[in-house]
Write a protein that holds these residues in place. Structure first.
Motif, mmCIF file in Angstrom:
data_model
loop_
_atom_site.group_PDB
_atom_site.id
_atom_site.type_symbol
_atom_site.label_atom_id
_atom_site.label_comp_id
_atom_site.label_asym_id
_atom_site.label_seq_id
_atom_site.Cartn_x
_atom_site.Cartn_y
_atom_site.Cartn_z
ATOM 1 N N THR A 229 0.846 -1.188 0.000
ATOM 2 C CA THR A 229 0.000 0.000 0.000
ATOM 3 C C THR A 229 0.886 1.245 0.000
ATOM 4 O OG1 THR A 229 -1.960 1.008 0.997
ATOM 5 C CG2 THR A 229 -0.285 0.131 2.514
ATOM 6 N N ALA A 230 0.298 2.415 0.323
ATOM 7 C CA ALA A 230 0.986 3.699 0.152
ATOM 8 C C ALA A 230 1.478 3.792 -1.288
ATOM 9 C CB ALA A 230 2.124 3.859 1.157
ATOM 10 N N LEU A 231 0.536 3.633 -2.219
ATOM 11 C CA LEU A 231 0.851 3.591 -3.645
ATOM 12 C C LEU A 231 0.991 4.997 -4.201
ATOM 13 C CD1 LEU A 231 -1.790 0.883 -4.667
ATOM 14 C CD2 LEU A 231 0.599 0.517 -4.017
ATOM 15 N N SER A 232 1.948 5.186 -5.082
ATOM 16 C CA SER A 232 2.129 6.475 -5.749
ATOM 17 C C SER A 232 1.796 6.331 -7.233
ATOM 18 C CB SER A 232 3.560 6.991 -5.578
ATOM 19 O OG SER A 232 4.499 6.051 -6.078
ATOM 20 N N THR A 233 1.337 7.426 -7.811
ATOM 21 C CA THR A 233 0.936 7.407 -9.210
ATOM 22 C C THR A 233 2.105 7.758 -10.111
ATOM 23 O OG1 THR A 233 0.183 9.696 -9.054
ATOM 24 C CG2 THR A 233 -1.447 7.964 -8.664
ATOM 25 N N ALA A 234 1.967 7.378 -11.385
ATOM 26 C CA ALA A 234 3.017 7.672 -12.365
ATOM 27 C C ALA A 234 3.084 9.174 -12.620
ATOM 28 C CB ALA A 234 2.732 6.923 -13.658
ATOM 29 N N ASP A 238 -2.842 9.999 -13.023
ATOM 30 C CA ASP A 238 -3.516 9.727 -11.749
ATOM 31 C C ASP A 238 -3.680 8.237 -11.535
ATOM 32 O OD1 ASP A 238 -5.369 9.211 -13.687
ATOM 33 O OD2 ASP A 238 -6.962 10.466 -12.839
ATOM 34 N N MET A 239 -2.803 7.449 -12.166
ATOM 35 C CA MET A 239 -2.897 5.990 -12.124
ATOM 36 C C MET A 239 -1.629 5.386 -11.509
ATOM 37 S SD MET A 239 -5.824 5.525 -13.792
ATOM 38 C CE MET A 239 -5.967 3.991 -14.698
ATOM 39 N N GLU A 257 -6.576 3.323 -10.676
ATOM 40 C CA GLU A 257 -6.641 4.498 -9.823
ATOM 41 C C GLU A 257 -6.546 4.065 -8.368
ATOM 42 O OE1 GLU A 257 -10.208 6.557 -10.763
ATOM 43 O OE2 GLU A 257 -9.491 7.242 -12.725
ATOM 44 N N PRO A 258 -5.685 4.699 -7.568
ATOM 45 C CA PRO A 258 -5.471 4.229 -6.193
ATOM 46 C C PRO A 258 -6.560 4.613 -5.213
ATOM 47 C CG PRO A 258 -4.124 6.164 -6.615
ATOM 48 C CD PRO A 258 -4.788 5.813 -7.926
ATOM 49 N N ASP A 259 -7.432 5.573 -5.545
ATOM 50 C CA ASP A 259 -8.428 6.028 -4.578
ATOM 51 C C ASP A 259 -9.333 4.889 -4.116
ATOM 52 O OD1 ASP A 259 -7.416 8.537 -4.685
ATOM 53 O OD2 ASP A 259 -8.983 9.389 -5.956
ATOM 54 N N GLY A 260 -9.849 4.096 -5.027
ATOM 55 C CA GLY A 260 -10.730 2.999 -4.648
ATOM 56 C C GLY A 260 -10.024 1.674 -4.495
ATOM 57 N N HIS A 309 -20.749 -0.215 -5.902
ATOM 58 C CA HIS A 309 -19.301 -0.017 -5.887
ATOM 59 C C HIS A 309 -18.748 -0.387 -7.254
ATOM 60 C CE1 HIS A 309 -15.018 -1.041 -5.192
ATOM 61 N NE2 HIS A 309 -15.092 -0.056 -4.308
ATOM 62 N N ASP A 310 -17.849 0.450 -7.773
ATOM 63 C CA ASP A 310 -17.221 0.204 -9.066
ATOM 64 C C ASP A 310 -15.708 0.177 -8.909
ATOM 65 O OD1 ASP A 310 -19.432 0.432 -11.286
ATOM 66 O OD2 ASP A 310 -19.826 2.091 -9.895
ATOM 67 N N ALA A 311 -15.078 -0.736 -9.603
ATOM 68 C CA ALA A 311 -13.619 -0.837 -9.607
ATOM 69 C C ALA A 311 -13.158 -1.091 -11.039
ATOM 70 C CB ALA A 311 -13.150 -1.958 -8.688
ATOM 71 N N ARG A 312 -11.950 -0.616 -11.352
ATOM 72 C CA ARG A 312 -11.465 -0.694 -12.737
ATOM 73 C C ARG A 312 -9.951 -0.802 -12.748
ATOM 74 N NH1 ARG A 312 -11.788 4.444 -16.905
ATOM 75 N NH2 ARG A 312 -10.724 3.462 -18.694
ATOM 76 N N TRP A 313 -9.419 -1.609 -13.655
ATOM 77 C CA TRP A 313 -7.981 -1.729 -13.870
ATOM 78 C C TRP A 313 -7.757 -2.075 -15.331
ATOM 79 C CZ3 TRP A 313 -10.514 -3.994 -9.756
ATOM 80 C CH2 TRP A 313 -11.147 -5.214 -10.037
ATOM 81 N N SER A 314 -6.518 -1.975 -15.801
ATOM 82 C CA SER A 314 -6.232 -2.284 -17.200
ATOM 83 C C SER A 314 -4.907 -3.009 -17.299
ATOM 84 C CB SER A 314 -6.221 -1.009 -18.063
ATOM 85 O OG SER A 314 -5.200 -0.130 -17.645
#
Length: 318
Positions: A229-234, A238-239, A257-260, A309-314
Motif C-alpha cells: 500500500t501507500a501507492l504512488s501514481t506515475a 492519476d494511475m 486508480e489508487p483512490d478505490g 461499488h465500481d472498480a477498474r484496472w487495465s
C-alpha cells in the motif's frame, strides 16, 4: 446418447479482439482465461477444458484475499463463512469464483458477464455483480461493479471488497529474470504460516531491500505473497502503474486508480509441489482492502441497500 462433454470445464467461451489484442473470457467465474498481444501471452493462460488452476484470471468478490477462520462480526452478528483454504484455515477469495456467470452484453471487442450472490450462511446479503472486459488499441479494460439488491430480511448494509487475480507474463522464462517496478512505500507484514496481517511496515525508500521495487530491479529469487500500500501514481498521471519487463525487452503493464484500490497483492506464484508451474507468472491483484479486512475493518466498503461499488484496472503490452 453420447457421453462426450458439450460444455468445457471452464464454461462458455467469449472471444474478443481489437487490433493486436485478443482475449478469451470463460463464464465460470467470469474468468480472464487468456490475453495476448501480437500472439504474445500477457497473462498465464489455461485451457478451456481445464478446471481453472491457482485462481488464474478470477474475479475476487465480495472479498479478496483471506478471512481468518472464515469468521467475522458485522451488523452486530458473528458470521461463519466456509473455510476453503484448509491448510491455513481461511476463507479465501470470495463467493463468485465458481459461479456460472451469464452474458449480459457482447460486442466483437467486449463482453459483460453477471452473477448474483444470494443470501447464505456467513454472508446474508444479495449482491448483483458484473464484470466487463473491453479491448481497445491500448489494451484490456477490466471493470467490476457490485450493487446491494437485498430485499425482505436481507436489507442490512453489506461488507464488500474486490480484486482481480491475473498472473502477468513479461516474456519468456520465469519471474526470476524479470524486472519489476512497484510504486508502493509500505508492505503488510504477515504471519509466515497463514499469511495473515500483523502490521504495516514502511519500506525504506530505494534501498533495494527484499520488498522494495520502487525503482525497477530484477526479482531474482525473492518470494513474494504480500499486500502493498501507500501507492504512488506515475508522473503526470492519476494511475498506479506496475511494470514487468523481460530481458529480451518485452513486458506488461497493469494500471489503476489508487483512490478505490489502495492495496495490491503481489505473488511470485511459488509452487514447491509443481516446479514446472512455479514462478511462471506474477500475480498482480489491485485490492479495495487488505487481507482479513472483514475483521480489521480497514478500507472495507459498506454497501447500503441499493448501494453500488465500481472498480477498474487495465492490462497492456510493453
Amino acid at each position: 446418447m453420447s457421453s462426450k462433454a458439450t460444455h468445457p470445464a471452464s464454461g462458455a467461451q467469449f472471444s474478443i479482439e481489437s487490433g493486436d489484442y485478443r482475449a478469451v473470457v470463460a463464464s465460470v467465474g467470469a474468468t480472464l482465461r487468456s490475453l495476448t498481444h501480437a500472439g504474445r501471452n500477457l497473462v498465464v493462460p489455461f485451457g478451456a477444458d481445464e478446471v481453472r488452476p491457482a485462481y488464474r484470471g478470477a474475479n475476487l468478490a465480495p472479498w479478496p484475499n483471506r478471512i481468518a477462520g472464515g469468521t467475522y462480526t458485522f451488523n452486530d452478528k458473528e458470521e461463519q463463512l466456509p473455510v476453503n483454504e484448509t491448510g491455513r484455515m481461511t476463507a479465501l477469495h470470495g463467493l463468485v469464483l465458481w459461479n456460472s456467470w451469464e452474458v449480459r452484453e457482447q460486442t466483437p471487442s467486449s463482453v459483460t458477464l453477471g452473477a448474483v450472490v444470494e443470501p447464505q450462511a456467513g454472508y446474508p446479503h444479495r449482491l448483483d455483480i458484473e464484470a466487463a472486459f473491453t479491448l481497445t488499441a491500448d489494451g484490456l479494460d477490466w471493470r467490476i461493479s457490485a450493487v446491494n439488491t437485498g430485499t425482505g430480511p436481507d436489507t442490512l448494509p453489506a461488507p464488500y471488497g474486490v480484486a482481480p487475480h491475473p498472473y502477468l507474463v513479461a516474456g519468456a522464462g520465469k519471474v526470476d529474470a524479470w524486472t519489476m517496478e512497484l510504486p508502493a512505500a509500505q508492505v503488510l507484514q504477515v504471519t509466515p504460516d497463514r499469511l495473515l496481517p500483523t502490521s504495516c511496515a514502511a519500506v525504506v525508500t530505494h534501498d533495494g531491500a527484499t520488498f522494495d521495487f520502487q525503482r525497477a530491479r530484477t526479482v531474482g529469487a525473492t518470494e513474494i505473497d504480500h499486500a502493498f500500500t501507500a501507492l504512488s501514481t506515475a508522473p503526470g498521471r492519476d494511475m498506479v502503474e506496475v511494470r514487468l519487463l523481460a530481458p529480451e525487452g518485452t513486458g506488461v503493464l497493469m494500471r489503476w486508480e489508487p483512490d478505490g484500490l489502495p492495496w495490491v497483492q503481489i505473488h511470485t506464484a511459488d509452487r514447491a509441489d509443481a516446479p514446472e508451474l512455479s514462478r511462471i507468472g506474477m500475480a498482480v491483484e489491485p485490492m479495495s482492502c487488505p487481507p482479513d479486512a472483514f475483521n480489521s475493518g480497514q478500507d472495507i466498503v459498506v454497501l447500503p441497500l441499493g448501494g453500488r461499488h465500481d472498480a477498474r484496472w487495465s492490462i497492456a503490452a510493453l
